[in-house]
Design an enzyme around this catalytic site. Sequence first.
Site, PDB file in Angstrom:
ATOM      1  N   GLY A 190       0.815  -1.213   0.000  1.00  0.00           N
ATOM      2  CA  GLY A 190       0.000   0.000   0.000  1.00  0.00           C
ATOM      3  C   GLY A 190       0.843   1.256   0.000  1.00  0.00           C
ATOM      4  N   ASN A 191       0.195   2.393   0.196  1.00  0.00           N
ATOM      5  CA  ASN A 191       0.914   3.673   0.269  1.00  0.00           C
ATOM      6  C   ASN A 191       0.257   4.559   1.313  1.00  0.00           C
ATOM      7  OD1 ASN A 191      -1.132   5.520  -1.096  1.00  0.00           O
ATOM      8  ND2 ASN A 191      -0.857   3.944  -2.676  1.00  0.00           N
ATOM      9  N   ARG A 192       0.845   5.715   1.576  1.00  0.00           N
ATOM     10  CA  ARG A 192       0.421   6.548   2.709  1.00  0.00           C
ATOM     11  C   ARG A 192      -0.685   7.546   2.368  1.00  0.00           C
ATOM     12  NH1 ARG A 192       3.756   5.290   6.714  1.00  0.00           N
ATOM     13  NH2 ARG A 192       5.920   4.720   6.215  1.00  0.00           N
TER      14      ARG A 192
END
Length: 220
Positions: A29-31
């Site tokens: 995932g990412n932030r």
Amino acid sequence: SVVPDLAGRRVLISAGGTREPLDPVRFLGNRSSGKQGVALAQAAVARGATVTVVAANLEVAVPTSVTTVLVSSALEMHKAMALAAESAEVIIMAAAVADYRPKTVQLGKIKKEDVGDTLTLELVKNPDILAGLSAARRPGQLIIGFAAETETDADRLLALGRDKIIRKGCDYLVVNRVSQHEGFGTERNSVTVLDHHGVIVNEASGSKMSVANCILDLIG
Ligand code: C5P
């Protein structure tokens, strides 16, 4: 009160960050929190637009007056955006889409007992949703992309943005710097908006709501 300069306009916004499944319990995932995309939706609704949000793993709530399509992975977002784009006049790709996904999704949980000390993941490229929507753009449809970059040098940041808008083929590109203090997951953002010639048409710095309104001014 707000001037309803987008009354009746159909606006489609992607928001959040995609999750690329590895096995039933894990993902890459990412932030991205989805705050900028949701601020765009809120601001567009306040200005009278009819808004659809394709939402990937948001940390914030979408206003109830917005049609929301929930997705998780880039492939799911790709499908949902293609469908929703058919009836959209303005498309804003604010989501952080994973460039790559695991080549295979394990049916069962990956177990360290089976793997050993190193685990190599093979990734394959995801479709570029923004480039695809731009290539398939109908006459009159306006398409806005984002470019989140960690480049701190202003000139190099602009150069990255200019290359990117050419690759993506969209009408405007919102270039934003991401750090611990702004961009992903934070309350603030600072952006430079380029047109398809790479010319700066707008700059904004402040709350994600004020940045949203600056972006929507391009379509008013
Ligand atoms: O190439 P990069 O990921 O920096 O481009 C960012 C822009 O492209 C954003 O608008 C993002 O939503 C979009 N994008 C996309 N599909 C991808 C990767 C990025 O639509 N696979």
